[in-house]
Scaffold this active site. Structure first.
Site, PDB file in Angstrom:
ATOM      1  N   GLY A  77       0.074   3.184   4.612  1.00  0.00           N
ATOM      2  CA  GLY A  77       1.243   2.568   4.002  1.00  0.00           C
ATOM      3  C   GLY A  77       2.346   3.572   3.762  1.00  0.00           C
ATOM      4  O   GLY A  77       3.526   3.305   4.037  1.00  0.00           O
ATOM      5  N   GLY A 100       0.829  -1.203   0.000  1.00  0.00           N
ATOM      6  CA  GLY A 100       0.000   0.000   0.000  1.00  0.00           C
ATOM      7  C   GLY A 100       0.861   1.249   0.000  1.00  0.00           C
ATOM      8  O   GLY A 100       1.682   1.442   0.898  1.00  0.00           O
ATOM      9  N   ALA A 101       0.666   2.115  -1.012  1.00  0.00           N
ATOM     10  CA  ALA A 101       1.523   3.291  -1.171  1.00  0.00           C
ATOM     11  C   ALA A 101       0.908   4.568  -0.628  1.00  0.00           C
ATOM     12  O   ALA A 101       1.565   5.602  -0.584  1.00  0.00           O
ATOM     13  CB  ALA A 101       1.859   3.491  -2.648  1.00  0.00           C
ATOM     14  N   GLY A 136      -1.764   6.742   2.347  1.00  0.00           N
ATOM     15  CA  GLY A 136      -2.294   6.739   3.706  1.00  0.00           C
ATOM     16  C   GLY A 136      -1.373   6.089   4.713  1.00  0.00           C
ATOM     17  O   GLY A 136      -0.211   6.490   4.890  1.00  0.00           O
ATOM     18  N   SER A 186      -8.335  -3.925  12.058  1.00  0.00           N
ATOM     19  CA  SER A 186      -9.256  -2.810  12.263  1.00  0.00           C
ATOM     20  C   SER A 186     -10.108  -3.067  13.493  1.00  0.00           C
ATOM     21  O   SER A 186     -10.356  -4.215  13.885  1.00  0.00           O
ATOM     22  CB  SER A 186     -10.163  -2.666  11.034  1.00  0.00           C
ATOM     23  OG  SER A 186     -11.246  -1.799  11.289  1.00  0.00           O
ATOM     24  N   TYR A 227     -16.191  -6.419   5.073  1.00  0.00           N
ATOM     25  CA  TYR A 227     -14.957  -5.761   5.509  1.00  0.00           C
ATOM     26  C   TYR A 227     -14.555  -6.260   6.894  1.00  0.00           C
ATOM     27  O   TYR A 227     -13.395  -6.622   7.130  1.00  0.00           O
ATOM     28  CB  TYR A 227     -15.157  -4.251   5.530  1.00  0.00           C
ATOM     29  CG  TYR A 227     -13.972  -3.484   6.059  1.00  0.00           C
ATOM     30  CD1 TYR A 227     -12.824  -3.317   5.293  1.00  0.00           C
ATOM     31  CD2 TYR A 227     -13.999  -2.919   7.341  1.00  0.00           C
ATOM     32  CE1 TYR A 227     -11.727  -2.621   5.777  1.00  0.00           C
ATOM     33  CE2 TYR A 227     -12.908  -2.216   7.826  1.00  0.00           C
ATOM     34  CZ  TYR A 227     -11.777  -2.072   7.043  1.00  0.00           C
ATOM     35  OH  TYR A 227     -10.695  -1.382   7.540  1.00  0.00           O
TER      36      TYR A 227
END
Length: 297
Positions: free
Chosen positions: A18, A13-14, A16, A142, A167
């Protein structure tokens, strides 16, 4: 954080969380591989990291967690380099798309991306993680995992798709994986620390990229964020704590210490009762190996 010079980290993940995680690890001296599906976004993240840490050793690699073939290709590229991985941060994810979507392999998108893609990635990279001798795997879960429930007869929500329920289920699966990975590492001598973290309520693009800012969830979050949320940089702190702190416990779970775990400083976090059921975690592991078409070796 301690100095991470000489250590290599992979962060999925790039944006936020990440991005903030990769930035902090690079600032501490680690060599960081940022992995994501969008090359333009990844290169932008690298440019920003280099502004904040001019001496940073960072690189971007394409990885689409919604494709087991992409996971395999990414892992093969890293295996070809034959270098140990000290930190694997399983961070990337998608949240509550309004309509049921599927991955390239026909799996429900959130289960396939948030959980199974990272399960397969960890399995593929296990030889490099073992080479470290002290590697840590951190799964970013989460608060929503507390609402999760795994229906093994309908793991892909094919019969009844509810966006936020799926989710929550995917985040519960991540925590069950965390616990089972630690048990299997201990039993097999893999020398891994398997850990998990959650960001509380952090201001990221997760909702905008899922249900959208105009959705009911987006509007509600727009109202409560000023009171109960924290920045993405603050939200990344529990992940960084799990990845680098000396006093973490095997299988530990960390999150903000404020009201209901929504914001604050990193501290041990509360696990849902289901996470503490080894039989459920073992069953999920076996099903996951079948779905991913691989085994941890």
């Amino acid at each position: 954080m301690p100095s991470l010079r000489g250590r290599t980290a992979v962060v999925t993940g790039a944006g936020g969380l990440g991005y903030e995680t990769a930035l902090a690890l690079a600032q501490a001296g680690a060599q960081v591989i940022v992995a994501g599906r969008n090359r333009a976004k990844g290169e932008e993240a690298l440019a920003q990291i280099r502004q904040g840490a001019p001496q940073a050793r960072v690189a971007f690699e394409v990885l689409d967690l919604a494709s087991l073939a992409s996971v395999g290709d990414f892992a093969e590229r890293l295996l070809a380099r034959d270098a140990a991985i000290d930190l694997l941060i399983n961070n990337a994810g998608v949240m509550a798309p309004p309509k049921r979507q599927t991955t390239a392999d026909g799996l429900e998108l959130q289960f396939g991306t948030n959980y199974l893609g990272h399960f397969a990635l960890t399995a593929r990279l296990l030889p490099l993680l073992r080479r470290s001798g002290r590697a840590r795997v951190v799964n970013v879960s989460s608060l929503a995992h507390r609402r999760g429930r795994l229906d093994f007869a309908d793991l892909q929500a094919a019969r009844a798709y509810k966006p936020f329920q799926s989710y929550s289920d995917s985040k519960l699966a991540q925590l069950l994986f965390t616990q089972e990975l630690q048990r299997r590492s201990d039993a097999s001598g893999w020398s891994l620390l398997s850990l998990a973290a959650h960001p509380g309520v952090a201001t990221t693009e997760l909702i905008a990229n899922g249900q959208g800012a105009g959705s009911l969830m987006g509007r509600v979050m727009g109202l409560v964020e000023p009171l109960f949320s924290q920045s993405a940089a603050a939200g990344a702190l529990p992940t960084l704590y799990a990845a680098t702190a000396a006093d973490v416990a095997p299988g530990g779970y960390y999150g903000p210490d404020g009201f209901s775990g929504m914001k604050g400083a990193p501290a041990p976090a509360r696990l849902a009762t289901t996470v503490k059921q080894p039989a459920v975690a073992a069953r999920l592991w076996e099903v996951s190996e079948q779905l991913a078409g691989l085994r941890f070796a």
